[in-house]
Design a protein around this motif. Structure first.
Motif, mmCIF file in Angstrom:
data_model
loop_
_atom_site.group_PDB
_atom_site.id
_atom_site.type_symbol
_atom_site.label_atom_id
_atom_site.label_comp_id
_atom_site.label_asym_id
_atom_site.label_seq_id
_atom_site.Cartn_x
_atom_site.Cartn_y
_atom_site.Cartn_z
ATOM 1 N N CYS A 11 35.786 26.663 25.998
ATOM 2 C CA CYS A 11 35.237 27.974 26.324
ATOM 3 C C CYS A 11 36.113 29.035 25.677
ATOM 4 O O CYS A 11 37.240 28.776 25.273
ATOM 5 N N GLU A 14 37.491 34.636 27.583
ATOM 6 C CA GLU A 14 36.844 35.434 28.624
ATOM 7 C C GLU A 14 36.237 34.563 29.720
ATOM 8 O O GLU A 14 35.991 35.031 30.825
ATOM 9 N N GLN A 15 35.971 33.312 29.421
ATOM 10 C CA GLN A 15 35.382 32.417 30.418
ATOM 11 C C GLN A 15 36.433 31.609 31.183
ATOM 12 O O GLN A 15 36.092 30.853 32.078
ATOM 13 N N SER A 17 38.813 30.712 33.918
ATOM 14 C CA SER A 17 38.976 31.114 35.311
ATOM 15 C C SER A 17 39.453 29.914 36.113
ATOM 16 O O SER A 17 39.486 28.788 35.625
ATOM 17 N N LEU A 20 37.397 26.669 36.314
ATOM 18 C CA LEU A 20 37.515 25.608 35.311
ATOM 19 C C LEU A 20 38.297 24.413 35.839
ATOM 20 O O LEU A 20 38.028 23.281 35.480
ATOM 21 N N GLU A 40 42.881 35.137 34.315
ATOM 22 C CA GLU A 40 41.801 35.940 34.895
ATOM 23 C C GLU A 40 42.228 37.400 35.026
ATOM 24 O O GLU A 40 41.484 38.316 34.684
ATOM 25 N N ASN A 43 42.358 39.089 31.627
ATOM 26 C CA ASN A 43 41.010 39.378 31.147
ATOM 27 C C ASN A 43 40.452 40.640 31.807
ATOM 28 O O ASN A 43 39.826 41.471 31.148
#
Length: 86
Positions: A11, A14-15, A17, A20, A40, A43
């Motif tokens: 990923c 930005e994805q 977190s 995950l 996180e 971001n």
């Protein structure tokens, strides 16, 4: 993580977190949780700074409204503002 026989899905940053880590073993999740939490947080801060930069750009440089953000995001906009359009 490879040495533990586990992987996170691919990923973009930005994805990333804490979600995950949900599929990882408890041991690995415990170690990675603080790191993912920090990513996180970074971001979110980046999004806030980007919004502030957009606002400043719109207020200080009305020509920004004419630009289209390309592959480089902010870098593209900065380049376009300094380049001679003709």
């Amino acid at each position: 993580m490879k040495s533990y026989g586990e992987r996170l899905p691919k990923c973009g940053t930005e994805q990333v977190s804490r979600e995950l880590a949900a599929k990882l073993s408890a041991e690995l999740r415990e170690v990675l949780e603080p790191l993912l939490k920090e990513i996180e947080s970074l971001n979110e801060r980046i999004k806030e700074y980007e919004a502030r930069m957009e606002k400043i750009a719109r207020e200080s440089y009305p020509q920004v409204a004419l630009l289209k953000t390309g592959e480089g995001g902010r870098n593209t906009d900065c380049f376009d503002l300094r380049s001679d359009p003709g």
